[in-house]
Write an enzyme that holds these catalytic residues in place. Structure first.
Site, PDB file in Angstrom:
ATOM      1  N   CYS A 151       3.568   1.462   2.622  1.00 53.10           N
ATOM      2  CA  CYS A 151       4.807   0.751   2.308  1.00 53.10           C
ATOM      3  C   CYS A 151       5.711   1.610   1.434  1.00 53.10           C
ATOM      4  O   CYS A 151       6.929   1.660   1.634  1.00 53.10           O
ATOM      5  CB  CYS A 151       4.499  -0.565   1.589  1.00 53.10           C
ATOM      6  SG  CYS A 151       3.516  -1.729   2.550  1.00 53.10           S
ATOM      7  N   CYS A 194       0.838  -1.194   0.000  1.00 52.33           N
ATOM      8  CA  CYS A 194       0.000   0.000   0.000  1.00 52.33           C
ATOM      9  C   CYS A 194       0.874   1.244   0.000  1.00 52.33           C
ATOM     10  O   CYS A 194       2.107   1.161  -0.018  1.00 52.33           O
ATOM     11  CB  CYS A 194      -0.923   0.008   1.231  1.00 52.33           C
ATOM     12  SG  CYS A 194      -0.008   0.098   2.795  1.00 52.33           S
ATOM     13  N   ASP A 246       7.875  26.078 -33.503  1.00 51.72           N
ATOM     14  CA  ASP A 246       8.972  26.555 -34.342  1.00 51.72           C
ATOM     15  C   ASP A 246       8.511  26.411 -35.792  1.00 51.72           C
ATOM     16  O   ASP A 246       7.650  25.587 -36.098  1.00 51.72           O
ATOM     17  CB  ASP A 246      10.210  25.694 -34.086  1.00 51.72           C
ATOM     18  CG  ASP A 246      11.323  25.984 -35.071  1.00 51.72           C
ATOM     19  OD1 ASP A 246      11.723  27.142 -35.188  1.00 51.72           O
ATOM     20  OD2 ASP A 246      11.766  25.027 -35.744  1.00 51.72           O
ATOM     21  N   ASP A 260      16.365  25.074 -30.983  1.00 52.57           N
ATOM     22  CA  ASP A 260      15.140  25.083 -30.182  1.00 52.57           C
ATOM     23  C   ASP A 260      15.363  24.579 -28.761  1.00 52.57           C
ATOM     24  O   ASP A 260      14.470  24.690 -27.924  1.00 52.57           O
ATOM     25  CB  ASP A 260      14.071  24.207 -30.850  1.00 52.57           C
ATOM     26  CG  ASP A 260      13.732  24.686 -32.248  1.00 52.57           C
ATOM     27  OD1 ASP A 260      13.688  25.914 -32.444  1.00 52.57           O
ATOM     28  OD2 ASP A 260      13.526  23.843 -33.132  1.00 52.57           O
ATOM     29  N   ASP A 316      12.404  21.087 -33.204  1.00 51.93           N
ATOM     30  CA  ASP A 316      13.170  19.924 -33.648  1.00 51.93           C
ATOM     31  C   ASP A 316      14.661  20.178 -33.742  1.00 51.93           C
ATOM     32  O   ASP A 316      15.431  19.247 -33.866  1.00 51.93           O
ATOM     33  CB  ASP A 316      12.662  19.453 -35.011  1.00 51.93           C
ATOM     34  CG  ASP A 316      13.065  20.401 -36.135  1.00 51.93           C
ATOM     35  OD1 ASP A 316      13.077  21.619 -35.876  1.00 51.93           O
ATOM     36  OD2 ASP A 316      13.355  19.924 -37.237  1.00 51.93           O
TER      37      ASP A 316
END
Length: 821
Positions: free
Chosen positions: A32, A29, A485, A711, A707
């Site tokens: 724990c 649980c 972009d 960036d 990409d």
């Protein structure tokens, strides 16, 4: 490619930190989880620890060399959580050899729980037979014998209940009581009270041996269903692991070509540069380059595309993809943990351990939950013993979850006909206290977030969407602005030269044309515009002169020396910085070209503007639909570009974006500042208002989609960075979401999946808190004064079991989204 999971503080980029992964067993649980995290963070040298209940994995960050993984494992094992370190051998196969261990342990636990459930069900059937009145006793008279029911309860505690009692005791002893502690206390209290009533009938107590049997039966039923549901939740991740190939065919003598004989070796032993043979039907063992042969490869596991890709010499192939039609020889370029698939597996698994900030409340509550429940149980006992049973004298608790009967105690009365006073205040108070202990469920709190993240991230991996953790899901849910972009993201990234205008003669008897001179300078860079100019020179079959002394300024331009003359290529700022005069006529021509959406490259030879080259980059086919869908979702869509405002505005016009949503002429170094400025703005809802949107953040929460290496700072600054797989490694390392299929529409899919997953987390947490908030007072008898309703211990156990199963099942329902989207 190195897909490195990242948080906003990016601790993994700190060279003095290392990660240790542990497979942790014995967690039941949220209590724990809290205990394991506490044990780990108290160890010297450990900076942070994150533990996942659903996957049973702990990720520890420590100073390099300061912590021994085996020592951590021994520490957890010593306090009741069997642990083994995940050995990092630097190879996929090395990782595979350790991964089945926790999976095999889970299978053993499942088989054990099913056996225990079968035993508990049989005991439950026999114990509950008394509830059917004379029907059971007419078949087997022994079912009416109270000693028989005492024996059943004893067997139930010693066999199926033993592990619960032992784990509960260990949790209590290490000062970390858990769900098993509550259940163990409840069942033992009911058993001992019934045993005392049986051995000393003169006390006038009621026997209820069926209660511990029924409690254990319902709890084991719930745990078995929960384990099965968790197994289904992890199925997608296991399928991802299964893609990793185990064997490779090493070509012993590559100098003889691909036809040389091969020998099978473990994929972990392949080294970069070695040649491998891949036959039709084989999985490609590592990332590599095709050197001999031609074939088609099923890359659907990576790209989601059902159509096989044709591969010829010079093409790259990815480990884990399936060779379909022809025998090929490949040369390994990435092996072991460096392969794309291994990085995906590592990223997804790490993502499943990164918690959403919303879980902090659940973790905080879980740390004190068991103590709070024990306190509530004691208060319940004292209230009913000293006050409740004296105020409401008609309280009784029959063997079921039902309205109180004032006349008849059904089975209990028949089973213990010799007991004179079945309405003992002590027994009733004790039963209510037991019900409070048993009904509480810290397990639901512990599973609420990790199961949803487990399903969501694994689904994302199946669909080529790598989402790097629960914290990312929460930020995506708050998004209100998406910034794209331009070059290579909204556009194809493959521009072509459309115009080449000579402004002035280059003089000195220069035999080369403007495009030849430009191509020579651009040979020193890899920018998309450079590629377009070089391809134009090749298309015209022009020779390219030799250039030396290259210098590049990202986002501005490039310079080189061609045939002894300095040549500059770039934008107006680049030329002005070098003192190049630009006539009004040239500026007007450039502005006209830019108005048409073209990017203008200025060419200066020997300190004089020689000409203009216009380059046009077409929109991606799915750019328009992506922007439209995002706006329909209530998001503001913006364009961020280093291009001149005219070129950026032309692209924005094609996409239907307003001029206020275009930020142009921003050099790479200032893109992060532009994102930061957006984040500081008051929130504006862009596009089409969406009444279903739940975003209530007054500030702009910004996602950046890019990409390129340019960036990376903006991706890092944004609240959520989204990188296309076709982009640079640094962009994908910096981003929180990587789109492996290189489709712009996946931006929409990733946001939809993130929102759906986060909604599941919120639903699960709401149910877990609501269940305990309602269940505990209900078990304490809060409804008896008004409705005469009391929840008995076995009914409380059934409710507790249902709560955990419902949380996990709700997470699995996420998969329905995949089939309907």
């Amino acid at each position: 490619m190195q897909l490195v999971p990242k948080t906003k503080l990016a601790p993994e980029f700190d060279p003095i930190l290392e990660k240790i992964i542990l497979d942790v067993g014995g967690m039941k649980c949220a209590g724990c989880v809290n205990a394991v995290e506490r044990q780990l963070t108290q160890h010297p040298g450990v900076k942070s620890a994150c533990v996942n209940l659903a996957t049973e994995v702990a990720v520890v960050e420590s100073e390099t060399g300061a912590v021994d993984a085996d020592a951590l494992a021994q520490r957890l094992t010593a306090v009741g959580f069997p642990t083994q370190p995940r050995k990092a051998r630097g190879t996929v196969a090395g990782e595979i050899s350790t991964l089945p261990d926790p999976a095999e342990r889970q299978r053993r636990e499942m088989r054990s729980s099913v056996r225990q459930l079968a035993i508990a069900a049989m005991l439950l059937l026999l114990s509950g037979s008394g509830h059917f009145g004379n029907l059971g006793s007419s078949v087997l008279p022994v079912l009416n014998n109270i000693w028989f029911h005492c024996g059943l309860a004893t067997v139930a505690l010693l066999i199926p209940g033993r592990s619960i009692l032992v784990d509960g005791w260990l949790g209590w002893r290490r000062n970390a009581p858990n769900m098993n502690t509550l259940v163990g206390l409840g069942t033992l209290t009911a058993y001992i009270a019934s045993l005392v009533a049986l051995l000393f009938p003169q006390m006038g107590w009621e026997c209820f041996f069926d209660e511990p049997v029924m409690m254990l039966g319902f709890i084991l039923l719930g745990r078995t269903l929960e384990q099965q549901a968790r197994g289904r939740a992890a199925a997608a991740f296991r399928k991802l692991l299964a893609l990793q190939p185990l064997l490779a065919r090493l070509i012993a003598n590559p100098e003889k070509g691909g036809g040389s004989s091969s020998v099978e070796i473990p994929a972990e032993q392949v080294r970069v540069g070695e040649w491998l043979q891949v036959l039709p039907g084989d999985k490609i063992p590592v990332d590599g380059e095709v050197v001999v042969g031609q074939t088609t490869v099923d890359e659907s596991m990576l790209t989601g595309e059902a159509v096989p890709a044709i591969k010829q010499p010079g093409d790259m192939v990815t480990g884990g993809t399936l060779n379909q039609s022809g025998a090929i020889a490949i040369q390994a370029t990435r092996t072991g943990s460096d392969t794309t698939l291994a990085q995906i597996v590592a990223l997804v698994e790490t993502a499943q351990t990164r918690k959403a900030p919303v879980q902090k409340l659940a973790d905080t509550v879980a740390g004190y939950f068991t103590y709070g429940v024990l306190t509530a149980s004691v208060l319940t006992f004292f209230f009913w013993y000293f006050f409740g049973t004296h105020i409401w004298t008609d309280v009784s608790m029959s063997g079921g979850m039902e309205m109180i009967s004032h006349a008849d105690h059904s089975v209990q009365t028949r089973l213990i006909a010799s007991v004179p006073t079945p309405h003992s205040p002590l027994l009733i108070s004790l039963k209510l206290a037991i019900a409070v202990m048993v009904v509480a469920c810290p397990c639901a709190l512990g599973l609420a977030t990790p199961t949803a993240i487990l399903v969501g991230t694994a689904m994302g991996a199946e669909r080529g969407l790598l989402i790097k953790g629960g914290d990312v899901l929460e930020r995506v849910h708050q998004l209100n602005t998406v910034v794209f972009d331009k070059t290579g993201t909204l556009t194809t990234g493959n521009p072509i030269v459309t115009d080449c205008l000579l402004i002035s003669e280059m003089g000195n008897g220069n035999p080369y044309s403007l495009i030849q001179i430009a191509a020579a300078v651009e040979s020193g860079t890899h920018h998309p515009l450079a590629k377009a100019i070089q391809q134009e020179a090749q298309r015209q079959q022009l020779s390219i002169p030799e250039a030396v002394d290259f210098h590049t300024e990202p986002g501005l331009g490039v310079s080189a020396v061609v045939e002894g003359t300095v040549v500059l290529l770039g934008n107006w700022d680049w030329l002005s910085w070098h003192g190049i005069a630009i006539s009004e006529t040239a500026q007007q021509v450039a502005q006209d070209l830019a108005t048409d959406g073209k990017t203008v490259v200025c060419v200066a030879v020997g300190g004089t503007l020689a000409g203009l080259i216009a380059v046009s980059d077409t929109l991606r086919p799915d750019a328009q639909s992506t922007v439209d869908k995002l706006r329909q979702m209530g998001l503001r869509v913006m364009l961020l570009s280093g291009d001149r405002p005219e070129a950026a505005s032309a692209i924005a016009k094609q996409l239907g974006l307003a001029s206020a949503d275009v930020i142009a002429g921003v050099p790479p170094a200032k893109k992060a500042a532009a994102i930061q400025a957006l984040q500081g703005q008051e929130r504006e809802r862009g596009g089409i208002p969406n009444p279903k949107s739940k975003i209530q953040n007054p500030k702009s929460v910004v996602a950046m989609v890019g990409d390129g290496i340019n960036d990376a700072p903006a991706l890092s600054q944004a609240d959520v960075g989204i990188a296309l797989h076709s982009g640079t490694d640094v962009a994908m390392e910096t981003a929180e979401i990587v789109l492996m299929r290189d489709r712009l529409n996946d931006v929409v899919e990733s946001i939809q999946l993130s929102r759906a997953t986060f909604n599941k987390i919120r639903q699960n947490l709401f149910w877990a808190f609501a269940y305990n908030t309602v269940g505990i007072p209900l078990a304490a008898g809060v409804l008896f004064p008004s409705l005469g309703f009391v929840l008995n211990p076995s009914g409380a156990a059934a409710l507790m079991a249902f709560s955990s199963v419902s949380v996990v099942t709700n997470s699995i329902l996420l998969r329905r989204l995949a089939h309907h989207s």
